[in-house]
Scaffold this motif. Structure first.
Motif, short mmCIF file in Angstrom:
data_model
loop_
_atom_site.label_atom_id
_atom_site.label_comp_id
_atom_site.label_asym_id
_atom_site.label_seq_id
_atom_site.Cartn_x
_atom_site.Cartn_y
_atom_site.Cartn_z
N GLY A 1 65.32 -40.95 -46.49
CA GLY A 1 66.44 -40.68 -45.58
C GLY A 1 67.32 -39.56 -46.13
N GLY A 49 68.21 -39.92 -50.05
CA GLY A 49 67.13 -39.54 -50.95
C GLY A 49 66.94 -38.03 -50.91
N PHE A 92 59.11 -41.42 -52.41
CA PHE A 92 58.23 -42.45 -51.83
C PHE A 92 58.86 -42.98 -50.56
CE2 PHE A 92 57.57 -42.37 -56.37
CZ PHE A 92 56.20 -42.24 -56.45
N GLY A 136 62.13 -39.67 -43.13
CA GLY A 136 63.44 -39.27 -42.62
C GLY A 136 64.38 -40.44 -42.44
N GLN A 178 66.63 -43.47 -41.08
CA GLN A 178 67.50 -43.46 -39.89
C GLN A 178 68.00 -42.04 -39.58
OE1 GLN A 178 70.52 -46.59 -39.52
NE2 GLN A 178 69.68 -47.51 -41.35
N LEU A 191 54.89 -47.83 -50.36
CA LEU A 191 55.94 -48.84 -50.53
C LEU A 191 56.19 -49.07 -52.01
CD1 LEU A 191 57.69 -51.16 -49.20
CD2 LEU A 191 55.69 -52.64 -49.61
N ASP A 249 68.14 -47.83 -48.18
CA ASP A 249 69.11 -48.41 -47.25
C ASP A 249 69.87 -49.58 -47.84
OD1 ASP A 249 68.13 -50.97 -46.20
OD2 ASP A 249 66.85 -49.90 -44.79
N ARG A 284 67.52 -52.90 -48.12
CA ARG A 284 66.25 -52.84 -48.84
C ARG A 284 66.39 -52.25 -50.25
NH1 ARG A 284 62.44 -50.70 -44.10
NH2 ARG A 284 64.28 -49.39 -43.73
N GLY A 290 73.36 -44.33 -50.93
CA GLY A 290 73.36 -44.81 -49.55
C GLY A 290 74.67 -45.46 -49.17
N ASN A 291 74.75 -45.91 -47.92
CA ASN A 291 76.00 -46.48 -47.42
C ASN A 291 76.42 -47.72 -48.20
OD1 ASN A 291 75.76 -44.47 -45.50
ND2 ASN A 291 74.80 -45.80 -43.98
N ASN A 322 81.60 -43.29 -39.09
CA ASN A 322 80.21 -43.04 -39.41
C ASN A 322 80.10 -42.64 -40.88
OD1 ASN A 322 81.45 -41.76 -36.94
ND2 ASN A 322 79.45 -42.26 -36.16
N THR A 351 77.57 -41.54 -43.03
CA THR A 351 76.53 -40.77 -43.72
C THR A 351 77.10 -39.60 -44.51
OG1 THR A 351 75.06 -41.41 -41.94
CG2 THR A 351 74.29 -39.65 -43.38
P1 FAD Z 1 67.82 -44.41 -44.40
O1 FAD Z 1 68.02 -43.23 -43.55
O2 FAD Z 1 67.85 -45.75 -43.77
O3 FAD Z 1 66.43 -44.23 -45.17
C1 FAD Z 1 65.94 -45.20 -46.06
C2 FAD Z 1 64.43 -45.10 -46.10
O4 FAD Z 1 63.95 -45.88 -47.21
C3 FAD Z 1 63.72 -45.63 -44.86
O5 FAD Z 1 62.93 -44.63 -44.28
C4 FAD Z 1 62.86 -46.78 -45.41
O6 FAD Z 1 61.60 -46.88 -44.77
C5 FAD Z 1 62.70 -46.40 -46.85
N1 FAD Z 1 62.38 -47.55 -47.72
C6 FAD Z 1 62.98 -48.77 -47.70
N2 FAD Z 1 62.44 -49.55 -48.67
C7 FAD Z 1 61.48 -48.81 -49.29
C8 FAD Z 1 60.59 -49.07 -50.36
N3 FAD Z 1 60.62 -50.24 -51.04
N4 FAD Z 1 59.70 -48.10 -50.70
C9 FAD Z 1 59.69 -46.90 -50.07
N5 FAD Z 1 60.54 -46.60 -49.05
C10 FAD Z 1 61.43 -47.55 -48.67
N6 FAD Z 1 75.39 -42.28 -39.28
C11 FAD Z 1 76.41 -41.40 -39.15
O7 FAD Z 1 77.09 -41.09 -40.13
N7 FAD Z 1 76.70 -40.84 -37.94
C12 FAD Z 1 76.02 -41.17 -36.81
O8 FAD Z 1 76.31 -40.63 -35.75
C13 FAD Z 1 74.96 -42.12 -36.92
N8 FAD Z 1 74.27 -42.51 -35.83
C14 FAD Z 1 73.20 -43.33 -35.96
C15 FAD Z 1 72.45 -43.64 -34.82
C16 FAD Z 1 71.28 -44.39 -34.95
C17 FAD Z 1 70.46 -44.69 -33.73
C18 FAD Z 1 70.87 -44.84 -36.23
C19 FAD Z 1 69.61 -45.63 -36.39
C20 FAD Z 1 71.64 -44.58 -37.35
C21 FAD Z 1 72.81 -43.82 -37.23
N9 FAD Z 1 73.60 -43.50 -38.34
C22 FAD Z 1 74.65 -42.63 -38.20
C23 FAD Z 1 73.30 -44.03 -39.67
C24 FAD Z 1 72.58 -43.00 -40.54
O9 FAD Z 1 71.38 -42.65 -39.95
C25 FAD Z 1 72.42 -43.59 -41.92
O10 FAD Z 1 73.72 -43.72 -42.47
C26 FAD Z 1 71.60 -42.74 -42.87
O11 FAD Z 1 70.34 -42.45 -42.36
C27 FAD Z 1 71.45 -43.47 -44.20
O12 FAD Z 1 70.64 -42.70 -45.04
P2 FAD Z 1 69.81 -43.35 -46.21
O13 FAD Z 1 69.00 -42.23 -46.80
O14 FAD Z 1 70.71 -44.08 -47.13
O15 FAD Z 1 68.90 -44.46 -45.56
#
Ligand code: FAD
Length: 523
Positions: free
Chosen positions: A13, A16, A35, A121, A123, A238, A275, A278, A489-490, A500, A502
């Motif tokens: 995401g 990362g 990964f 990618g 969320q 995974l 996330d 997870r 992450g959040n 929001n 992110t």
């Molecule tokens: P994520 O984007 O969740 O990515 C984490 C990744 O880790 C996932 O792809 C998952 O498959 C992978 N993963 C999990 N466990 C494992 C494992 N053991 N091994 C390998 N891979 C693993 N935020 C905003 O700030 N503004 C917005 O307008 C907004 N709108 C949103 C609308 C929607 C419909 C959605 C779904 C989310 C929205 N968000 C918004 C939230 C935003 O997308 C997230 O805050 C952001 O993507 C978090 O990033 P991240 O990299 O921490 O996690």
């Protein structure tokens, strides 16, 4: 450590991606292996599916991201068949419920709408791209102001912040005028009704190319760049365990979901950005179990309503010709229904809410053609007021050593409750939403509180802080007690936050990545 340090990043995401980008751009010898448990869903890794014009292709990309709820794609995603996928709530497209009600489902009756995305990618391929800055008590008090300014500006650059998106929309401007008449006098200087900053690149024809995780990866996915040669993204991979000796990590154990073979991948540092549920789950599975892990869960609760714009009031501010020009421009991109995004930002003490006011030509739900508001030429407003949740150790996930989830990782149960403090602010936000609706037109969907988990912005489960008794990560995002294990992450956001998250999480990640780069360079 070798001269060419290898960093394993778990999760593809935006967080990362921010770690990968900062590390590879700071350390000319380093390699990053990222990964991702989910599949690629767009040609360009992590691109926003909102940019896909073809509706069937868009629907396919979303369904493939839905992990245990990915329908006919499940087998190809390495998910055991037989998983039941019906839940009480429907997850937003592109995401899957954590508590989906079948075998291997998490347990979250008090947080039922909680969902995640499992795809390249994360969320970040599905998000709405709103990137307001935190303000007042939402900010992290352990980062000095001048450093914070630099971090948040860097995060805005990584996400291609666009504060003027839709600012030329006369309808959007009229909406701001009407809201300002209602609320302006109550709001402090600098925190009035305004456009909502979003992440993306305006196109010459006036449409937006929405930013996805690809935007953050930037040169890492451009063939031929120096950083691309040192970046590897392994999808359908995974991470099952982080290998460590209690103070240093040695690498990760990864299952290839195509073959179900497991392998150990050595690394000089590991970043877990998988996330807010997870990531702590993976730490727990790896025997890394600080007491606050998974606890202090917050989100921002959302009170929403839908309004049909009042033609008489709007036509005092927007001419027919201007409206027609706007409708013609919008018709260029029928796949993307949002036409303008306004907001009333969080401010203290008198407006502790983040209001997001989206203008679109069509209502967000099918409206009976016989309804008097159907086919309104001025369009519709979908509005939400974000309300904060004050952190409490009682709220959060508890992981099990005895029960596994559908992926064979420790299953979890979420406990969560609103208190009188939140109930009072929800009532107040509902009242303000009514006022905003009356200022703009009339409700076609009455204000209502969405079920817990609906925001998809889950925070606090790996809080960063200065006290290991109440935080999982130190102020630079190392897991307390570990030299080379970082989390992102959040889940790191420790404050009661209405908006929001992110952008804030990317800023925190930039800080962690810079620190990790310094540490790797020094060793
Ligand atoms: P994520 O984007 O969740 O990515 C984490 C990744 O880790 C996932 O792809 C998952 O498959 C992978 N993963 C999990 N466990 C494992 C494992 N053991 N091994 C390998 N891979 C693993 N935020 C905003 O700030 N503004 C917005 O307008 C907004 N709108 C949103 C609308 C929607 C419909 C959605 C779904 C989310 C929205 N968000 C918004 C939230 C935003 O997308 C997230 O805050 C952001 O993507 C978090 O990033 P991240 O990299 O921490 O996690």
């Amino acid at each position: 450590m070798s001269d060419t340090p290898t960093i394993a990043v778990v999760g593809s995401g935006p967080i990362g991606a921010a770690y990968a980008r900062v590390l590879l751009e700071s350390l000319p010898q380093a390699r990053v292996i990222m990964f991702e448990a989910g599949p690629p869903v767009t040609e360009r890794p992590g691109e926003s599916v909102r940019n896909i014009a073809d509706p069937d292709e868009k629907a396919r990309a979303r369904e493939r991201s839905q992990g245990p709820q990915a329908g006919e794609f499940r087998d190809s995603l390495g998910i055991p068949s037989g998983t039941i996928v019906e839940g009480m709530f429907t997850a937003r497209q592109g995401t899957h419920l954590l508590d989906f009600g079948g075998a291997g489902s998490a347990h979250a009756p008090s947080f039922p709408a909680a969902a995640a995305a499992t795809n390249v990618g994360g969320q970040g391929a599905h998000w709405t791209c709103a990137i307001p800055r935190p303000a007042f008590s939402e900010k992290l008090d352990f980062i000095p102001d001048d450093e914070w300014e630099d971090l948040i500006s860097t995060a805005e650059d990584l996400l291609h912040k666009q504060s003027a998106a839709f600012s030329d929309s006369p309808v959007g401007a009229a909406i701001r005028t009407l809201l300002d008449r209602e609320f302006g006098a109550e709001l402090p200087e600098g925190f009035g009704v305004s456009t909502l900053p979003v992440a993306g690149d305006p196109q010459p024809d006036g449409t937006m190319r929405w930013a996805g995780t690809d935007t953050v990866l930037g040169p890492l996915i451009e063939p031929g760049t120096d950083t691309a040669g040192r970046f590897e993204l392994r999808d359908l991979s995974l991470v099952r365990r982080i290998d460590h000796d209690g103070a240093r990590v040695r690498g990760v154990v990864v299952e290839d979901l195509r073959t179900h073979e497991e392998a150990f991948v050595p690394a000089d540092a590991v970043v877990v950005a998988a996330d807010a549920f997870r990531s702590p789950q993976l730490l727990w599975a790896s025997g890394i179990r600080p007491a606050p892990l998974g606890r202090y869960l917050t989100e921002h609760h959302v009170v929403i309503g839908t309004v049909v714009l009042d033609g008489e009031r709007m036509s005092e501010l927007v001419s027919d010709a201007e409206l027609q020009a706007e409708l013609d421009r919008r018709a260029l991109n029928p796949a993307d229904p949002v036409a303008a995004v306004n907001r009333i930002p969080f401010s203290e003490p008198d407006h502790p809410y983040s209001a997001q006011i989206m203008y679109a030509e069509t209502p967000p739900f099918p409206l009976d053609p016989a309804h008097p508001a159907a086919g309104n030429r001025w369009g519709y407003i979908n509005m939400g007021f974000g309300v904060r949740k004050f952190p409490r150790v009682e709220d959060g996930a508890t992981f099990s050593d005895d029960e596994l989830d559908y992926r064979g990782l420790p299953n979890f149960t979420i406990e969560y409750a609103l208190t009188e403090r939140e109930d009072a602010e929800i009532a107040e936000a509902t009242e303000r939403l009514r006022r905003a609706g009356a200022a703009l037109g009339s409700f076609i969907a009455e204000p209502r509180l969405l079920p817990n988990g609906s925001s998809l912005h889950f925070m606090g489960t790996m809080r960063a802080g200065t006290d290991p008794a109440t935080s999982v990560a130190d102020p630079y995002s190392h897991v307390w007690g570990f030299e080379n294990l970082f989390v992102g992450g959040n889940g790191l956001i420790p404050t009661a936050n209405t908006m929001n998250p992110t952008l804030t999480s990317v800023a925190i990640a930039v800080r962690g990545a810079r620190r990790l780069a310094e540490e790797l360079a020094a060793s």
